[in-house]
Design a protein around this motif. Structure first.
Motif, PDB file in Angstrom:
ATOM      1  N   VAL A 173      75.577  11.285 -55.417  1.00  0.00           N
ATOM      2  CA  VAL A 173      75.438  10.017 -54.692  1.00  0.00           C
ATOM      3  C   VAL A 173      75.156   8.864 -55.656  1.00  0.00           C
ATOM      4  CG1 VAL A 173      74.153   8.823 -52.865  1.00  0.00           C
ATOM      5  CG2 VAL A 173      74.600  11.261 -52.673  1.00  0.00           C
ATOM      6  N   GLY A 174      74.590   9.189 -56.813  1.00  0.00           N
ATOM      7  CA  GLY A 174      74.287   8.142 -57.793  1.00  0.00           C
ATOM      8  C   GLY A 174      72.844   7.674 -57.740  1.00  0.00           C
ATOM      9  N   THR A 175      72.042   8.259 -56.856  1.00  0.00           N
ATOM     10  CA  THR A 175      70.638   7.855 -56.764  1.00  0.00           C
ATOM     11  C   THR A 175      69.878   8.222 -58.034  1.00  0.00           C
ATOM     12  OG1 THR A 175      70.383   9.860 -55.479  1.00  0.00           O
ATOM     13  CG2 THR A 175      70.324   7.799 -54.277  1.00  0.00           C
ATOM     14  N   GLU A 211      70.524   7.253 -60.777  1.00  0.00           N
ATOM     15  CA  GLU A 211      70.444   6.027 -61.565  1.00  0.00           C
ATOM     16  C   GLU A 211      69.182   5.228 -61.233  1.00  0.00           C
ATOM     17  OE1 GLU A 211      73.715   2.942 -62.403  1.00  0.00           O
ATOM     18  OE2 GLU A 211      74.780   4.739 -61.777  1.00  0.00           O
ATOM     19  N   THR A 244      65.845   5.139 -63.820  1.00  0.00           N
ATOM     20  CA  THR A 244      65.532   3.840 -64.408  1.00  0.00           C
ATOM     21  C   THR A 244      64.181   3.331 -63.912  1.00  0.00           C
ATOM     22  OG1 THR A 244      66.889   2.783 -62.716  1.00  0.00           O
ATOM     23  CG2 THR A 244      67.896   3.106 -64.849  1.00  0.00           C
ATOM     24  N   PRO A 301      60.040   3.932 -63.929  1.00  0.00           N
ATOM     25  CA  PRO A 301      59.200   4.508 -64.998  1.00  0.00           C
ATOM     26  C   PRO A 301      58.663   5.889 -64.637  1.00  0.00           C
ATOM     27  CG  PRO A 301      58.037   2.735 -63.875  1.00  0.00           C
ATOM     28  CD  PRO A 301      59.404   2.796 -63.287  1.00  0.00           C
ATOM     29  N   ARG A 324      71.060  14.740 -70.463  1.00  0.00           N
ATOM     30  CA  ARG A 324      71.955  13.730 -69.907  1.00  0.00           C
ATOM     31  C   ARG A 324      71.888  12.451 -70.749  1.00  0.00           C
ATOM     32  NH1 ARG A 324      71.064   9.829 -67.269  1.00  0.00           N
ATOM     33  NH2 ARG A 324      68.887  10.365 -67.322  1.00  0.00           N
ATOM     34  N   ARG A 325      70.738  12.230 -71.352  1.00  0.00           N
ATOM     35  CA  ARG A 325      70.576  11.022 -72.169  1.00  0.00           C
ATOM     36  C   ARG A 325      71.246  11.150 -73.525  1.00  0.00           C
ATOM     37  NH1 ARG A 325      66.657   8.016 -69.652  1.00  0.00           N
ATOM     38  NH2 ARG A 325      65.089   9.185 -68.561  1.00  0.00           N
ATOM     39  N   LYS A 345      73.828  -0.303 -68.033  1.00  0.00           N
ATOM     40  CA  LYS A 345      73.167   1.004 -67.959  1.00  0.00           C
ATOM     41  C   LYS A 345      72.407   1.309 -69.240  1.00  0.00           C
ATOM     42  CE  LYS A 345      76.211   3.039 -64.590  1.00  0.00           C
ATOM     43  NZ  LYS A 345      77.346   3.917 -64.329  1.00  0.00           N
ATOM     44  N   THR A 404      69.175  -0.793 -69.196  1.00  0.00           N
ATOM     45  CA  THR A 404      68.177  -0.298 -68.252  1.00  0.00           C
ATOM     46  C   THR A 404      67.725   1.113 -68.569  1.00  0.00           C
ATOM     47  OG1 THR A 404      69.975   0.405 -66.803  1.00  0.00           O
ATOM     48  CG2 THR A 404      68.959  -1.712 -66.334  1.00  0.00           C
ATOM     49  N   CYS A 405      68.068   1.627 -69.759  1.00  0.00           N
ATOM     50  CA  CYS A 405      67.621   2.954 -70.214  1.00  0.00           C
ATOM     51  C   CYS A 405      68.249   4.102 -69.445  1.00  0.00           C
ATOM     52  CB  CYS A 405      66.086   3.134 -70.134  1.00  0.00           C
ATOM     53  SG  CYS A 405      65.161   1.801 -70.785  1.00  0.00           S
ATOM     54  N   PHE A 406      69.347   3.876 -68.742  1.00  0.00           N
ATOM     55  CA  PHE A 406      69.947   5.018 -68.043  1.00  0.00           C
ATOM     56  C   PHE A 406      70.840   5.814 -68.983  1.00  0.00           C
ATOM     57  CE2 PHE A 406      73.219   6.958 -65.245  1.00  0.00           C
ATOM     58  CZ  PHE A 406      72.366   7.856 -64.614  1.00  0.00           C
ATOM     59  N   PRO A 448      72.156   6.363 -73.141  1.00  0.00           N
ATOM     60  CA  PRO A 448      71.873   6.033 -74.534  1.00  0.00           C
ATOM     61  C   PRO A 448      73.087   5.365 -75.168  1.00  0.00           C
ATOM     62  CG  PRO A 448      72.472   8.335 -74.369  1.00  0.00           C
ATOM     63  CD  PRO A 448      72.588   7.758 -72.987  1.00  0.00           C
ATOM     64  N   LEU A 499      65.267   2.987 -76.320  1.00  0.00           N
ATOM     65  CA  LEU A 499      65.348   4.422 -76.519  1.00  0.00           C
ATOM     66  C   LEU A 499      63.966   5.020 -76.788  1.00  0.00           C
ATOM     67  CD1 LEU A 499      67.926   5.993 -76.337  1.00  0.00           C
ATOM     68  CD2 LEU A 499      67.973   6.131 -78.820  1.00  0.00           C
ATOM     69  N   LEU A 514      59.892   4.158 -71.280  1.00  0.00           N
ATOM     70  CA  LEU A 514      59.062   3.974 -70.085  1.00  0.00           C
ATOM     71  C   LEU A 514      58.512   2.551 -70.008  1.00  0.00           C
ATOM     72  CD1 LEU A 514      57.053   7.282 -69.702  1.00  0.00           C
ATOM     73  CD2 LEU A 514      58.943   6.464 -68.327  1.00  0.00           C
ATOM     74  N   ARG A 547      61.300   0.305 -68.930  1.00  0.00           N
ATOM     75  CA  ARG A 547      61.654   0.491 -67.512  1.00  0.00           C
ATOM     76  C   ARG A 547      60.651  -0.191 -66.589  1.00  0.00           C
ATOM     77  NH1 ARG A 547      62.742   6.755 -66.816  1.00  0.00           N
ATOM     78  NH2 ARG A 547      62.527   7.135 -69.037  1.00  0.00           N
ATOM     79  N   ARG A 548      59.364  -0.243 -67.029  1.00  0.00           N
ATOM     80  CA  ARG A 548      58.357  -0.910 -66.206  1.00  0.00           C
ATOM     81  C   ARG A 548      58.664  -2.393 -66.027  1.00  0.00           C
ATOM     82  NH1 ARG A 548      54.483   2.217 -69.039  1.00  0.00           N
ATOM     83  NH2 ARG A 548      54.281   4.031 -67.723  1.00  0.00           N
ATOM     84  N   TYR A 562      66.342  -2.710 -61.617  1.00  0.00           N
ATOM     85  CA  TYR A 562      67.780  -2.487 -61.806  1.00  0.00           C
ATOM     86  C   TYR A 562      68.435  -2.100 -60.485  1.00  0.00           C
ATOM     87  CZ  TYR A 562      71.987   0.103 -63.271  1.00  0.00           C
ATOM     88  OH  TYR A 562      73.261   0.595 -63.405  1.00  0.00           O
ATOM     89  N   PRO A 578      71.891  -0.734 -59.284  1.00  0.00           N
ATOM     90  CA  PRO A 578      73.186  -0.244 -59.750  1.00  0.00           C
ATOM     91  C   PRO A 578      74.322  -0.730 -58.844  1.00  0.00           C
ATOM     92  CG  PRO A 578      71.657   1.569 -59.346  1.00  0.00           C
ATOM     93  CD  PRO A 578      71.055   0.346 -58.767  1.00  0.00           C
ATOM     94  N   PRO A 630      73.288   2.948 -54.687  1.00  0.00           N
ATOM     95  CA  PRO A 630      73.076   4.291 -54.138  1.00  0.00           C
ATOM     96  C   PRO A 630      71.702   4.420 -53.492  1.00  0.00           C
ATOM     97  CG  PRO A 630      72.892   4.318 -56.528  1.00  0.00           C
ATOM     98  CD  PRO A 630      73.326   2.946 -56.155  1.00  0.00           C
ATOM     99  N   LEU A 631      71.658   4.970 -52.273  1.00  0.00           N
ATOM    100  CA  LEU A 631      70.386   5.110 -51.546  1.00  0.00           C
ATOM    101  C   LEU A 631      70.291   6.513 -50.941  1.00  0.00           C
ATOM    102  CD1 LEU A 631      70.530   1.767 -49.543  1.00  0.00           C
ATOM    103  CD2 LEU A 631      69.028   2.217 -51.475  1.00  0.00           C
TER     104      LEU A 631
END
Lengths: 249, 321
Positions: A89-91, A93, A97, A99, A246-247, B45, B48-50, B52, B66, B70, B73-74, B78, B80, B84-85
């Motif tokens: 679904v992409g959630t 992301e 992102t 913290p 994934r990173r 992306k 926003t640290c999603f 690399p 990188l 954290l 991100r604080r 973001y 996207p 997506p929900l």
């Protein structure tokens, strides 16, 4: 810790919205109920397979063994959506992102599904109530059996969560988890029977069902505790590494 | 505020972002403009640290995305692309969950949620906070996404295509909201629609084919893309060739194209930096030609944008072929 619980709570609530979770839960309970108290017409040659049968000693031992076997399929179906759906679904992301650490995400999801599993296991307590009415169950078997089921469940769910971290397709995740769990259960008993020394010993040690059997007999086997906890910890660790990777890919 | 240096991103064999560098100052609204597939989302992306970066660095207030992920991100909210929900959750429930992940203490969560719901038109005119996210229309999902982003009042907002899929009234409302947010927030949003970016942003960064094509304020860009001036003149009173030759003879004119329009000769004149309009008028006067039009045509940002979009599509076609 707070964020882990927030994720766990969301995940747990998600199960109560999900039709699939109810279907899996209902099937699990139906199979258990069928074994526990079969409709009279079904008791034929193999009376011993059933539990609450007239003129036969009733023991919960075999019920625990069957629940363990059912979990080879039920655990993957419960866990398949945990991470796969987020990828699909992409959630993932929005989740990654925020913290939160990878470990918090994985542990939160694990605790969420563990919560649903405990609720499911809790509803099998109705069999226990019936046992106390119609028979005199062995308290040791009951307590150790449930302890064994909790440990086995945690381990199997961790395996399922790991499989879910591998792919965005839920069915692939379920299939992968069933294969891994079959390796640790179904595959190991023929392996123990046919392989030569020392491999048959190793196969017997890797069989989750053997460990569950000792719990179901009312024994506390520390080797079994170590086995299940190691499986749980190992696969949770691998899941965290998968999410982390994934990173880097 | 945000420093992007030599950012490059490969997806296995595909180069998505190619050595991009730019800087975003505090409190600015920055439009990230580019055709589809230009590398906008990928860049966002990484910020926003999603994802690399393959190479290059991104820092936010001196924090590396990188190594201090954290902390970065604080400070970022973001949204996207496509928002997506979790479909099964209700609006308020979802915002409560997100508030928990965003370190907002339990006691302050209801107030924070009320604030963002009001700001993003989720509580009035119609109360949507108890609706299930899966039932919401595209526009409302977008609002929930934006409300989520504003929950913890982050100094930096990163919005990926915030107006895509909205109707014209909603687009205008979204644009106004983004404008309102500047000042206390630094906003980066991506779009493939020039008009939107031109109207809303303080700075524009145009990328195409993974490369930085241009960056600056809308006025700066307009000036830059205008290039050497082009003059359009319509004259009558002599043979077309004579008129063209006469104008071409003037100082500072590099090329003249002529065409006929009902006995009028229309000239398309390429001139240098000096404006030759006065000379053309003087020439018409001495030759006793009639003059009915004399104007300077400036290249628009749109022409420029269409051109780079076209160039990118040519490149990808060639790569695919």
């Amino acid at each position: 810790m707070g964020k882990t619980f927030s994720i766990a709570r969301r995940e747990l609530a998600g199960y109560f919205y999900s039709p699939l979770a109810y279907v899996i839960g209902a099937l699990f309970l139906c199979v258990c109920a069928f074994k526990f108290a079969p409709p009279p017409g079904f008791i034929s040659g193999s009376r011993e397979w059933f539990i609450l049968v007239p003129h036969q000693q009733a023991s919960l031992r075999t019920l625990f063994e069957m629940m363990g076997a059912a979990m080879v399929v039920a655990a993957p179906l419960l866990t398949m959506r945990l991470l796969s759906e987020e990828f699909h679904v992409g959630t993932i992301e929005t989740l990654m992102t925020a913290p939160v650490t990878d470990a918090q995400v994985v542990l939160g999801k694990f605790l969420g599904v563990l919560g649903f599993y405990l609720a499911l296991l809790g509803s099998t307590l109705m069999f226990l109530v019936l046992m106390f009415i119609f028979a005199r169950p062995d308290i040791g078997v009951v307590v150790m059996g449930y302890l064994g089921m909790i440990l086995l469940g945690a381990a199997f769910l961790a395996v399922g969560l790991f499989a879910s971290s591998l792919t965005r397709h839920q069915l692939l995740a379920a299939a992968a988890a069933i294969v891994i769990l079959a390796f640790f259960s179904l595959l190991m008993s023929p392996a123990a029977a046919h392989l030569g020394e020392p491999w048959n010993q190793a196969a017997a040690r890797l069989n989750a069902m053997n460990y569950l059997k000792s719990f179901a007999r009312g024994l506390f086997d520390s080797r079994a505790v170590v086995f299940f906890l190691a499986l749980t910890g190992g696969f949770l660790f691998l899941s965290i590494k998968m999410v982390e990777s994934r990173r880097w890919r | 505020m945000i420093d992007v240096k030599h950012l490059t991103k490969w997806y296995s064999q595909v180069l998505a972002v190619d050595n991009i560098s730019f800087r975003v100052e505090k409190g600015r609204i920055v439009g990230f403009l580019g055709p589809n597939g230009a590398g906008k989302s990928t860049t966002l992306k990484i910020i926003t640290c999603f994802l690399p970066a393959s190479s290059g660095t991104v820092t936010l207030n001196g924090l590396d995305v990188l190594s201090e992920s954290l902390a970065v991100r604080r400070q970022i909210g973001y949204m996207p692309e496509n928002v997506p929900l979790y479909e099964e959750m209700r609006v308020r429930e979802y915002l409560t969950f997100r508030a928990a992940l965003r370190d907002i203490p339990a006691k302050r969560r209801p107030a924070a949620i009320d604030r963002v719901c009001e700001r993003c038109w989720l509580s009035s005119p119609e109360d949507m906070t108890r609706r299930r996210l899966g039932e919401l229309s595209r526009g409302y999902k977008q609002r929930v996404g934006l409300a989520e982003v504003l929950l913890h009042n982050p100094p930096v907002l990163v919005l990926d295509e915030p107006t895509i899929g909205l109707d014209p009234a909603q687009i205008r409302a979204m644009r106004e909201l983004i404008r309102e947010l500047s000042g206390d927030h630094t906003v980066i949003f991506s779009s493939h629609i020039l008009a939107e970016v031109e109207q809303t942003c303080d700075d524009i960064i145009i990328i195409a084919g993974g490369r930085l094509a241009a960056a600056g304020t809308p006025a700066e860009l307009r000036q830059r893309v205008a290039g050497p001036s082009r003059i359009v003149a319509e004259l009558k009173g002599a043979a077309p060739e004579d008129i063209a030759k006469g104008v071409e003879g003037l100082a500072g004119i590099s090329a003249v194209e002529s065409s006929q329009h009902n006995h009028w000769t229309r000239l398309d004149i390429q001139a240098g930096d000096d404006d030759p309009r006065k000379d053309i008028f003087q020439l018409a006067k001495t030759q006793n030609w009639d003059l009915r039009e004399l104007r300077r045509a400036t290249g628009s940002l749109e022409d420029f944008f269409v051109q780079i979009t076209y160039e990118q599509s040519m490149r990808t076609d060639r790569a695919a072929g």
